[in-house]
Write an enzyme that holds these catalytic residues in place. Structure first.
Site, PDB file in Angstrom:
ATOM      1  N   LYS A 125       0.735  -1.267   0.080  1.00 52.02           N
ATOM      2  CA  LYS A 125       0.086   0.212  -0.180  1.00 52.02           C
ATOM      3  C   LYS A 125       0.788   1.032  -0.137  1.00 52.02           C
ATOM      4  O   LYS A 125       2.013   1.202   0.520  1.00 52.02           O
ATOM      5  CB  LYS A 125      -0.927  -0.010   1.132  1.00 52.02           C
ATOM      6  CG  LYS A 125      -2.050   0.592   1.022  1.00 52.02           C
ATOM      7  CD  LYS A 125      -3.306   0.095   0.494  1.00 52.02           C
ATOM      8  CE  LYS A 125      -4.506   0.790   0.110  1.00 52.02           C
ATOM      9  NZ  LYS A 125      -5.609  -0.300  -0.256  1.00 52.02           N
ATOM     10  N   ASP A 165      -6.928   3.980  -4.808  1.00 53.80           N
ATOM     11  CA  ASP A 165      -7.785   3.926  -3.626  1.00 53.80           C
ATOM     12  C   ASP A 165      -8.229   5.464  -3.362  1.00 53.80           C
ATOM     13  O   ASP A 165      -8.410   6.278  -4.132  1.00 53.80           O
ATOM     14  CB  ASP A 165      -6.536   3.601  -2.339  1.00 53.80           C
ATOM     15  CG  ASP A 165      -7.187   3.191  -0.850  1.00 53.80           C
ATOM     16  OD1 ASP A 165      -7.884   2.008  -1.133  1.00 53.80           O
ATOM     17  OD2 ASP A 165      -7.362   4.091  -0.004  1.00 53.80           O
TER      18      ASP A 165
HETATM   19  P1  NDP Z   1     -12.749   7.794  -3.409  1.00 46.84           P
HETATM   20  O1  NDP Z   1     -11.481   8.895  -3.022  1.00 46.84           O
HETATM   21  O2  NDP Z   1     -13.049   7.646  -4.673  1.00 46.84           O
HETATM   22  O3  NDP Z   1     -13.895   8.002  -2.522  1.00 46.84           O
HETATM   23  C1  NDP Z   1     -13.904   8.123  -0.972  1.00 46.84           C
HETATM   24  C2  NDP Z   1     -15.283   8.567  -0.497  1.00 46.84           C
HETATM   25  O4  NDP Z   1     -15.222   8.640   0.833  1.00 46.84           O
HETATM   26  C3  NDP Z   1     -15.464  10.157  -0.926  1.00 46.84           C
HETATM   27  O5  NDP Z   1     -16.986  10.178  -1.009  1.00 46.84           O
HETATM   28  C4  NDP Z   1     -14.973  10.758   0.389  1.00 46.84           C
HETATM   29  O6  NDP Z   1     -15.402  12.179   0.440  1.00 46.84           O
HETATM   30  C5  NDP Z   1     -15.220  10.029   1.298  1.00 46.84           C
HETATM   31  N1  NDP Z   1     -14.325  10.201   2.487  1.00 46.84           N
HETATM   32  C6  NDP Z   1     -13.073   9.881   2.468  1.00 46.84           C
HETATM   33  N2  NDP Z   1     -12.302  10.106   3.659  1.00 46.84           N
HETATM   34  C7  NDP Z   1     -13.215  10.399   4.432  1.00 46.84           C
HETATM   35  C8  NDP Z   1     -13.144  10.919   5.814  1.00 46.84           C
HETATM   36  N3  NDP Z   1     -12.179  11.023   6.516  1.00 46.84           N
HETATM   37  N4  NDP Z   1     -14.249  11.051   6.361  1.00 46.84           N
HETATM   38  C9  NDP Z   1     -15.625  11.177   5.603  1.00 46.84           C
HETATM   39  N5  NDP Z   1     -15.627  10.805   4.317  1.00 46.84           N
HETATM   40  C10 NDP Z   1     -14.577  10.289   3.724  1.00 46.84           C
HETATM   41  O7  NDP Z   1     -12.172   6.449  -2.789  1.00 46.84           O
HETATM   42  P2  NDP Z   1     -12.767   4.836  -2.875  1.00 46.84           P
HETATM   43  O8  NDP Z   1     -14.087   5.038  -3.237  1.00 46.84           O
HETATM   44  O9  NDP Z   1     -11.783   4.190  -3.835  1.00 46.84           O
HETATM   45  O10 NDP Z   1     -12.282   4.256  -1.616  1.00 46.84           O
HETATM   46  C11 NDP Z   1     -13.379   4.131  -0.323  1.00 46.84           C
HETATM   47  C12 NDP Z   1     -13.069   3.233   0.507  1.00 46.84           C
HETATM   48  O11 NDP Z   1     -12.972   1.829  -0.157  1.00 46.84           O
HETATM   49  C13 NDP Z   1     -11.404   3.283   1.041  1.00 46.84           C
HETATM   50  O12 NDP Z   1     -11.623   2.534   2.461  1.00 46.84           O
HETATM   51  C14 NDP Z   1     -10.853   2.395   0.240  1.00 46.84           C
HETATM   52  O13 NDP Z   1      -9.659   1.900   0.877  1.00 46.84           O
HETATM   53  C15 NDP Z   1     -11.732   1.261   0.012  1.00 46.84           C
HETATM   54  N6  NDP Z   1     -11.379   0.484  -1.116  1.00 46.84           N
HETATM   55  C16 NDP Z   1     -11.182   0.975  -2.314  1.00 46.84           C
HETATM   56  C17 NDP Z   1     -11.073   0.041  -3.525  1.00 46.84           C
HETATM   57  C18 NDP Z   1     -10.939   0.573  -4.837  1.00 46.84           C
HETATM   58  O14 NDP Z   1     -10.900  -0.169  -5.688  1.00 46.84           O
HETATM   59  N7  NDP Z   1     -10.866   1.965  -4.981  1.00 46.84           N
HETATM   60  C19 NDP Z   1     -10.964  -1.408  -3.231  1.00 46.84           C
HETATM   61  C20 NDP Z   1     -11.061  -1.897  -1.945  1.00 46.84           C
HETATM   62  C21 NDP Z   1     -11.548  -0.874  -0.993  1.00 46.84           C
HETATM   63  P3  NDP Z   1     -15.027  13.356  -0.247  1.00 46.84           P
HETATM   64  O15 NDP Z   1     -15.526  13.252  -1.891  1.00 46.84           O
HETATM   65  O16 NDP Z   1     -15.729  14.852   0.302  1.00 46.84           O
HETATM   66  O17 NDP Z   1     -13.462  13.494  -0.171  1.00 46.84           O
HETATM   67  O1  2IT Z   2      -7.950  -1.720  -0.869  1.00 45.28           O
HETATM   68  C1  2IT Z   2      -7.802  -2.247  -2.171  1.00 45.28           C
HETATM   69  O2  2IT Z   2      -7.893  -3.457  -2.493  1.00 45.28           O
HETATM   70  C2  2IT Z   2      -7.579  -1.322  -3.313  1.00 45.28           C
HETATM   71  N1  2IT Z   2      -7.419  -0.039  -3.174  1.00 45.28           N
HETATM   72  C3  2IT Z   2      -7.351  -1.876  -4.656  1.00 45.28           C
HETATM   73  C4  2IT Z   2      -6.082  -2.326  -4.754  1.00 45.28           C
HETATM   74  C5  2IT Z   2      -5.593  -2.719  -6.125  1.00 45.28           C
HETATM   75  O3  2IT Z   2      -4.333  -3.297  -6.394  1.00 45.28           O
HETATM   76  O4  2IT Z   2      -6.555  -2.756  -7.093  1.00 45.28           O
END
Ligand code: NDP
Ligand code: 2IT
Length: 449
Positions: A125, A165
């Site tokens: 990460k 992420d």
């Molecule tokens: P994005 O940046 O696309 O979206 C994040 C969302 O969460 C936004 O709406 C953001 O609000 C909100 N957010 C982030 N931090 C905070 C906080 N501290 N308090 C309140 N709201 C918050 O990220 P992802 O959708 O990619 O990721 C979301 C979650 O999913 C994370 O935990 C990530 O680790 C997990 N994840 C992601 C994967 C992926 O493929 N992308 C895979 C597996 C897990 P705002 O828009 O206002 O910033």
């Molecule tokens: O938390 C996660 O699994 C991710 N942000 C995606 C990682 C990846 O390598 O696609």
């Protein structure tokens, strides 16, 4: 203190001031306690201690110039956690709160998640404390170039393959990939989440959200239920949330709440396809607060971050898809009182430790992120395969592969529940045990590294 309990306390002592990392390690440790007790070799070979110590931690200066010619200094990171199953693999997070505790918890969780996919993926990460909010495209590009200027030494398709992420989506991946290619003079699958025109896999953007909802359906099927007509909450409104909502709409569920860092929306009539398209434009193109959604649609109310949160809305299913520790014990109690039947984690570690204990006490069905949000990294794994083969696979094929992998993780959990005499539907302990055993066996086979 027993020899086993000493393992956890020594890890905590060795990593002071890292509460999120302690939380993630303790959760897995609690699950695998009986496995360690009945398998002396794991203890003698210090397998868990090794899993909790990153193979390599890289921290570096990222210096970039903004549009006003002012210089900024951020910190860049890559935690290369575990390569027993394959090259390091995991996302990059750009968020001002990012620190070593958060990175190590994410990299630790990634180890077990990636093992559960059944693909040859190690775990890592990285990211930066850079805040992409209110930055111009050019500033984001210069930052990404500066990050990769240093990180490229540690990255490569057989070494370490980052992805997105929080704060890192297709735009950032493009700038990072472009810089890597420029430095190496080589077009290789060194980063996933690329655009579908330049080496990216079809369905990677959708994969985490879609996979989450597939997994939720498999769990509900265990109690002869489906998502149809279920009232759902999906926190966040970024990549994972948007595609979780999309799949919920396809499955005829009703999404009445979502959120972002500014607050949450309660839409009593539910999100429909037109509203979802508006939300995507608002978040992905305009990059604004969700407040604009309530200004546009009269059935919706915006509540600023404060006394109440999204979990105060009555619902059947909750999908935390924003960030770590976004749901606490009192949220779970309220959801439970309001009739909740399922929590499935799209985010990594969105429940606090007391919240998880409350879920376990309550009997609400619970899908931990390691299993439920593995669809994203799984399709990243298949993007790597396509890059190595020099081929693009069809959407139809990718949809089939995603379902197959999520179904496989669900089956693995059921098998682990049975084999270890766990309580019915104990996906938390099952995912931790199944992930641990796969990585532990690979580590033992490869000697004491
Ligand atoms: P994005 O940046 O696309 O979206 C994040 C969302 O969460 C936004 O709406 C953001 O609000 C909100 N957010 C982030 N931090 C905070 C906080 N501290 N308090 C309140 N709201 C918050 O990220 P992802 O959708 O990619 O990721 C979301 C979650 O999913 C994370 O935990 C990530 O680790 C997990 N994840 C992601 C994967 C992926 O493929 N992308 C895979 C597996 C897990 P705002 O828009 O206002 O910033
Ligand atoms: O938390 C996660 O699994 C991710 N942000 C995606 C990682 C990846 O390598 O696609």
């Amino acid at each position: 203190m027993s020899q086993i309990d000493y393992v956890l306390s020594a890890i905590k002592e060795k990593n002071p001031g890292q509460p999120e990392f302690h939380q993630a390690v303790s959760e897995v440790f609690d699950s695998i306690h009986p496995i360690l007790a009945s398998n002396k070799r794991y203890l003698d070979e210090k397998v868990f201690e090794r899993m909790a110590e990153p193979e390599r931690v890289i921290s570096f200066r990222v210096c970039w110039t903004d549009d006003n010619n002012e210089i900024h200094v951020n910190r860049g990171y890559r935690v290369q956690m575990n390569s027993a199953m394959g090259p390091y693999k995991g996302g990059l997070r750009f968020h001002p709160t990012l620190n070593m505790s958060i990175l190590k918890f994410l990299a630790f969780e990634q180890t077990f998640k990636n093992a559960l996919t059944g693909l040859p993926l190690g775990a890592g990460k990285g990211g930066s404390d850079f805040d992409p909010k209110h930055k111009s495209d050019r500033e984001i590009m210069r930052f990404c170039q500066a990050w990769m200027m240093e990180a490229h030494r540690h990255i490569g398709h057989f070494t370490d393959i980052p992805a997105g992420d929080i704060g890192v989506g297709e735009k950032e991946i493009g700038y990072l990939f472009g810089t890597f290619k420029k430095i190496k003079n080589e077009f290789q699958g060194s980063i996933t989440g690329k655009g579908p025109l330049w080496g990216g896999s079809i369905l990677r953007p959708e994969a985490t959200g879609y996979g989450l909802i597939h997994f939720a359906s498999y769990i509900l099927a265990e109690i002869n239920e489906t998502l149809e007509n279920k009232v759902c909450l999906v926190s966040g409104s970024g990549n994972v949330s948007q595609f979780a909502m999309e799949k919920l709409l396809e499955d005829k569920a009703t999404v009445v709440g979502f959120s972002d860092s500014t607050g949450y929306i309660h839409d009593e009539e539910g999100v429909d396809w037109h509203k979802l398209a508006f939300l995507k434009e608002l978040k992905n193109v305009k990059r604004e607060s969700i407040e604009g959604y309530a200004e546009k649609f009269p059935s919706a109310t915006f509540y600023k971050t404060g006394e109440t949160n999204i979990w105060s809305i009555p619902a059947d299913c909750a999908f935390p898809c924003a960030t770590q520790n976004e749901m606490d014990e009192k949220d779970v109690k309220l959801l439970e009182k309001n009739g909740l039947i399922l929590i499935a984690e799209g985010a990594n570690m969105p429940l606090t430790d007391p919240a998880i204990k409350e879920v376990q006490r309550s009997g609400v069905m619970y899908a931990p992120g390691k299993a439920a949000n593995a669809g994203g990294v799984a399709i990243s794994g298949l993007e790597m395969t396509q890059n190595r083969l020099g081929r693009y696979w069809s959407r139809e094929r990718m949809e089939k592969e995603l379902k197959l992998i999520m179904h496989g993780i669900h089956e693995k959990c059921l098998e682990t529940i049975k084999k270890n005499d766990l309580i019915a539907h104990d996906y938390l302990n099952a995912a931790n045990i199944a992930g641990f055993e796969r990585v532990a066996k690979a580590m033992l086979a490869q000697g004491s590294w």
